[in-house]
Design an enzyme around this catalytic site. Sequence first.
Site, mmCIF file in Angstrom:
data_model
loop_
_atom_site.group_PDB
_atom_site.id
_atom_site.type_symbol
_atom_site.label_atom_id
_atom_site.label_comp_id
_atom_site.label_asym_id
_atom_site.label_seq_id
_atom_site.Cartn_x
_atom_site.Cartn_y
_atom_site.Cartn_z
ATOM 1 N N ARG A 130 10.119 -0.924 -5.162
ATOM 2 C CA ARG A 130 8.897 -0.946 -5.981
ATOM 3 C C ARG A 130 8.814 0.393 -6.723
ATOM 4 O O ARG A 130 9.004 1.444 -6.112
ATOM 5 C CB ARG A 130 7.637 -1.151 -5.114
ATOM 6 C CG ARG A 130 7.611 -2.508 -4.406
ATOM 7 C CD ARG A 130 6.252 -2.797 -3.796
ATOM 8 N NE ARG A 130 5.282 -3.170 -4.803
ATOM 9 C CZ ARG A 130 3.968 -3.303 -4.553
ATOM 10 N NH1 ARG A 130 3.495 -3.073 -3.328
ATOM 11 N NH2 ARG A 130 3.134 -3.662 -5.508
ATOM 12 N N GLY A 180 0.864 -1.171 0.000
ATOM 13 C CA GLY A 180 0.000 0.000 0.000
ATOM 14 C C GLY A 180 0.905 1.226 0.000
ATOM 15 O O GLY A 180 1.901 1.266 0.734
ATOM 16 N N ALA A 181 0.561 2.198 -0.836
ATOM 17 C CA ALA A 181 1.490 3.307 -1.078
ATOM 18 C C ALA A 181 1.937 4.036 0.205
ATOM 19 O O ALA A 181 3.141 4.157 0.468
ATOM 20 C CB ALA A 181 0.866 4.272 -2.082
ATOM 21 N N GLN A 200 -5.582 -8.932 -2.567
ATOM 22 C CA GLN A 200 -5.596 -7.983 -1.446
ATOM 23 C C GLN A 200 -7.024 -7.645 -1.007
ATOM 24 O O GLN A 200 -7.256 -7.294 0.148
ATOM 25 C CB GLN A 200 -4.869 -6.682 -1.832
ATOM 26 C CG GLN A 200 -3.364 -6.816 -1.995
ATOM 27 C CD GLN A 200 -2.969 -7.099 -3.434
ATOM 28 O OE1 GLN A 200 -3.701 -7.745 -4.179
ATOM 29 N NE2 GLN A 200 -1.793 -6.639 -3.835
ATOM 30 N N ASP A 206 -1.731 4.804 -6.076
ATOM 31 C CA ASP A 206 -0.293 4.636 -5.845
ATOM 32 C C ASP A 206 0.492 5.842 -6.323
ATOM 33 O O ASP A 206 1.564 6.146 -5.812
ATOM 34 C CB ASP A 206 0.207 3.367 -6.535
ATOM 35 C CG ASP A 206 -0.253 2.164 -5.733
ATOM 36 O OD1 ASP A 206 -1.402 1.727 -5.933
ATOM 37 O OD2 ASP A 206 0.510 1.712 -4.863
ATOM 38 N N ASN A 244 -3.291 2.950 -9.989
ATOM 39 C CA ASN A 244 -3.724 2.154 -8.832
ATOM 40 C C ASN A 244 -3.727 0.685 -9.261
ATOM 41 O O ASN A 244 -3.447 0.351 -10.423
ATOM 42 C CB ASN A 244 -5.103 2.615 -8.341
ATOM 43 C CG ASN A 244 -5.454 2.001 -7.000
ATOM 44 O OD1 ASN A 244 -4.660 2.029 -6.061
ATOM 45 N ND2 ASN A 244 -6.643 1.431 -6.885
ATOM 46 N N LYS A 245 -4.061 -0.166 -8.342
ATOM 47 C CA LYS A 245 -4.013 -1.621 -8.559
ATOM 48 C C LYS A 245 -4.681 -2.024 -9.876
ATOM 49 O O LYS A 245 -5.742 -1.516 -10.221
ATOM 50 C CB LYS A 245 -4.687 -2.314 -7.372
ATOM 51 C CG LYS A 245 -4.737 -3.813 -7.424
ATOM 52 C CD LYS A 245 -3.395 -4.457 -7.653
ATOM 53 C CE LYS A 245 -2.359 -4.073 -6.604
ATOM 54 N NZ LYS A 245 -0.975 -4.481 -6.988
HETATM 55 O O1 MRU Z 1 0.472 -3.914 -4.720
HETATM 56 P P1 MRU Z 1 -0.146 -3.245 -3.550
HETATM 57 O O2 MRU Z 1 -0.949 -4.161 -2.697
HETATM 58 O O3 MRU Z 1 0.866 -2.449 -2.749
HETATM 59 O O4 MRU Z 1 -1.147 -2.203 -4.195
HETATM 60 C C1 MRU Z 1 -1.835 -1.313 -3.355
HETATM 61 C C2 MRU Z 1 -2.829 -0.472 -4.064
HETATM 62 O O5 MRU Z 1 -2.962 -0.500 -5.259
HETATM 63 C C3 MRU Z 1 -3.613 0.488 -3.221
HETATM 64 O O6 MRU Z 1 -4.858 0.726 -3.784
HETATM 65 C C4 MRU Z 1 -2.856 1.826 -3.141
HETATM 66 O O7 MRU Z 1 -1.532 1.628 -2.732
HETATM 67 C C5 MRU Z 1 -3.511 2.770 -2.218
HETATM 68 S S1 MRU Z 1 -3.283 2.312 -0.568
HETATM 69 C C6 MRU Z 1 -3.930 3.450 0.464
#
Ligand code: MRU
Length: 354
Positions: free
Chosen positions: A90, A48-49, A197, A238, A248-249
């Site tokens: 990342r 998560g960012a 997730q 992100d 985003n994801k």
């Molecule tokens: O690969 P991840 O699980 O780190 O991806 C996370 C996301 O895409 C979240 O939506 C994003 O980081 C926002 S978290 C507040």
Amino acid sequence: MQTLQSIELRDGQVWIIDQTLLPGTLEHIRIDSVNQMFEAIQSLRVRGAPAIGVAAAFGVWIGVRDAAGQSGADLWPHLEQVSERLISARPTAVNLAWAINSLRQDLALHLDDSASDFKGRALSLALDLMRNDVQTCIRIGEHGAALLHDGMTVLTHCNAGGMATVALGTALAPIYVATQRGQHIEVFADETRPLMQGSRLTAYELSRAGIPVTIICDSAAPAVMQSGRIEAVFVGADRVAANGDVANKIGTYGLALAARAHNIPFYVAAPISTIDFNTASGSDIVIEERSEAEVLQPFGQQTAPEGVRAYNPAFDVTPAHLVTALITEQGILRGIDAQSMASLRSKRMPVADH
Ligand code: MRU
């Protein structure tokens, strides 16, 4: 409303929840070295960012703490090396570089300090970032709650909850705040392939908080929207480019398209630290590509024929025009474009450009 705290400092040691073990096991692991923090970020033990930003800041502190020298200047080359390594863990979430650079910018002014003062300052900066993240999420939750009403059903993707930040979250924060105010909010959570997730983490933390949550396959989302059951979509980010495009994801873009087709508001919740004013548009955002194994052998289970390849981009980009509003700690911004986004620039914490 209390959510789990993903990162903690206990008795001078950094602990994170190992999110790869959820929902089966809630286990905290101690992070003792930069290598361990790098691995934890890369393998999504912490993810998560905003959370990886704070985790990396503690990683920088651990690196500086363990380095030998008499002064800040002696420790500086080590700090630079550790910073570059952690930033490389990342590529997409800008909070990683933002948090590390905020430490770097401050510590660059303290090279004449003794090594022990310099190390102490690195720790207090990491702690500040951690505390600020909690406050920022509370403010995002309070602003975003204005978009919810009693009895509402919303859809979310991936995990942008307490687990993706230090606590409370971004996209889930308005839901927690509204629930705490006595409103009944129901959530549909995309399972979020390939690493799940949504089902592993979002459903875990919402059900733990007593918020009704229903998991759907990612591919079911447009049909559930079509059925009239979804009144709004809330997702995190992100990286938000200067023109408002949102990384985003993977799967978020498809949700935004489906939401537009069904006239459903599509909200993005993110701290201002997720906005990258140095990246003009979404096409300039580096999208992390993860291993084929996450798709071909999810969680160790072979689900594809031997020898078949997979393509596994971890994020996608939703164009700004599909975003109904951006919820930040400063409020709700509608009409997302480069001009409206510029109004947030001065609100960003003053840290070094990355
Ligand atoms: O690969 P991840 O699980 O780190 O991806 C996370 C996301 O895409 C979240 O939506 C994003 O980081 C926002 S978290 C507040």
